[in-house]
Design a protein around this motif. Sequence first.
Motif, short mmCIF file in Angstrom:
data_model
loop_
_atom_site.label_atom_id
_atom_site.label_comp_id
_atom_site.label_asym_id
_atom_site.label_seq_id
_atom_site.Cartn_x
_atom_site.Cartn_y
_atom_site.Cartn_z
N ARG A 1 0.85 -1.20 0.00
CA ARG A 1 0.00 0.00 0.00
C ARG A 1 0.88 1.24 0.00
N LEU A 2 0.69 2.08 -0.97
CA LEU A 2 1.43 3.33 -1.10
C LEU A 2 0.54 4.48 -0.67
N VAL A 3 1.03 5.29 0.25
CA VAL A 3 0.30 6.46 0.73
C VAL A 3 1.15 7.69 0.42
N LEU A 4 0.65 8.54 -0.46
CA LEU A 4 1.35 9.76 -0.85
C LEU A 4 0.67 10.97 -0.24
N SER A 5 1.48 11.90 0.27
CA SER A 5 0.98 13.20 0.72
C SER A 5 1.36 14.22 -0.34
N LEU A 6 0.36 14.69 -1.09
CA LEU A 6 0.62 15.65 -2.15
C LEU A 6 0.63 17.05 -1.56
N PRO A 7 1.60 17.88 -1.93
CA PRO A 7 1.71 19.22 -1.34
C PRO A 7 0.56 20.11 -1.81
N PRO A 8 0.23 21.15 -1.03
CA PRO A 8 -0.82 22.09 -1.45
C PRO A 8 -0.47 22.74 -2.78
N GLY A 9 -1.49 22.94 -3.60
CA GLY A 9 -1.26 23.56 -4.90
C GLY A 9 -2.57 23.74 -5.63
N PRO A 10 -2.54 24.43 -6.78
CA PRO A 10 -3.77 24.68 -7.53
C PRO A 10 -4.31 23.45 -8.24
N ALA A 11 -3.49 22.41 -8.38
CA ALA A 11 -3.93 21.24 -9.15
C ALA A 11 -4.44 20.13 -8.24
N LEU A 12 -3.53 19.43 -7.56
CA LEU A 12 -3.90 18.32 -6.69
C LEU A 12 -3.25 18.52 -5.32
N ALA A 13 -3.92 18.07 -4.29
CA ALA A 13 -3.39 18.17 -2.93
C ALA A 13 -4.09 17.14 -2.06
N GLY A 14 -3.46 16.82 -0.92
CA GLY A 14 -4.06 15.89 0.02
C GLY A 14 -3.42 14.52 -0.02
N MET A 15 -4.12 13.53 0.55
CA MET A 15 -3.63 12.16 0.66
C MET A 15 -4.13 11.31 -0.50
N LEU A 16 -3.24 10.47 -1.01
CA LEU A 16 -3.59 9.54 -2.08
C LEU A 16 -3.09 8.16 -1.69
N THR A 17 -3.95 7.16 -1.79
CA THR A 17 -3.61 5.78 -1.44
C THR A 17 -3.73 4.90 -2.67
N LYS A 18 -2.69 4.08 -2.88
CA LYS A 18 -2.66 3.17 -4.03
C LYS A 18 -2.27 1.79 -3.53
N ASP A 19 -3.12 0.80 -3.75
CA ASP A 19 -2.85 -0.57 -3.33
C ASP A 19 -2.40 -1.40 -4.53
N TRP A 20 -1.38 -2.21 -4.30
CA TRP A 20 -0.92 -3.15 -5.32
C TRP A 20 -0.97 -4.55 -4.72
N VAL A 21 -1.45 -5.51 -5.52
CA VAL A 21 -1.53 -6.90 -5.09
C VAL A 21 -0.65 -7.74 -6.01
N ARG A 22 0.19 -8.57 -5.42
CA ARG A 22 1.07 -9.42 -6.20
C ARG A 22 0.25 -10.35 -7.10
N PRO A 23 0.55 -10.37 -8.40
CA PRO A 23 -0.28 -11.17 -9.32
C PRO A 23 -0.38 -12.63 -8.93
N SER A 24 0.63 -13.19 -8.30
CA SER A 24 0.61 -14.62 -7.92
C SER A 24 0.02 -14.86 -6.53
N ALA A 25 -0.42 -13.78 -5.88
CA ALA A 25 -0.96 -13.94 -4.54
C ALA A 25 -2.28 -14.70 -4.60
N THR A 26 -2.53 -15.53 -3.58
CA THR A 26 -3.77 -16.30 -3.51
C THR A 26 -4.61 -15.80 -2.34
N ALA A 27 -5.90 -15.87 -2.50
CA ALA A 27 -6.82 -15.44 -1.44
C ALA A 27 -6.73 -16.41 -0.27
N PRO A 28 -6.74 -15.88 0.98
CA PRO A 28 -6.69 -16.79 2.13
C PRO A 28 -7.96 -17.61 2.24
#
Length: 215
Positions: free
Chosen positions: A186-213
């Motif tokens: 899980r990637l959590v980015l804090s984007l700096p204040p600005g006229p375009a984008l700002a705030g927290m952004l979360t991006k989850d990545w799952v390993r392609p070979s991962a299996t569900a428990p």
Amino acid sequence: MRPSRGFTLIELMVAIAIMALLALMSWRGLDGMARAQAQNRERGDTVLTLQTTLTQWNTDLDATVALAQVRAIDWDGRVLRLTRRSTDNATPMVYVVAWTLRADAAVGARWHRWQSPGVTSRPDWQQAWDQAAAWGQDGNAQAQGADVSLMPVAAWQLYYFRNGSWSPAVGADELGAATPEPDGIRLVLSLPPGPALAGMLTKDWVRPSATAPKS
């Protein structure tokens, strides 16, 4: 014949005032449209840069490969190092990729990505792996490879998904070399204040070979 009647001075002044007011309103409208177009263009460029950066992030993680005695993922709290395979199947080689946050005088901090030249032997991989660590710590200019400045980021955090739950990412050295690679990051980015984008952004990545428990 009746003599023609001209405009009085007051009428001319009123007409000129009305024309000036209309011109001012038109200028403000055009200025507002230009500002809105500039803001939309800046926001569009920022969103496109963000999408391209996150696509590269996902591509790197999808291509990670665990070889014998070669670490696939390592996070030391500042730099994330990956061992990824080549997309060219005709040329078997791997690359060392590193992501880090580096101070920038213009925007405060900026996300950077580094990639080594292709390696085909363990000594070459070890050298590239060490160069990635040095590059992530002090921006070592001697590290051979491609250093790309990506986008402004105020801070970033990583979490690993293991055993059905998320927890703060730790380096392999802290848990031991035998610790399996995470099933997700899980990637959590804090984007700096600005006229375009700002705030927290979360991006989850799952390993392609991962299996569900199993339930």
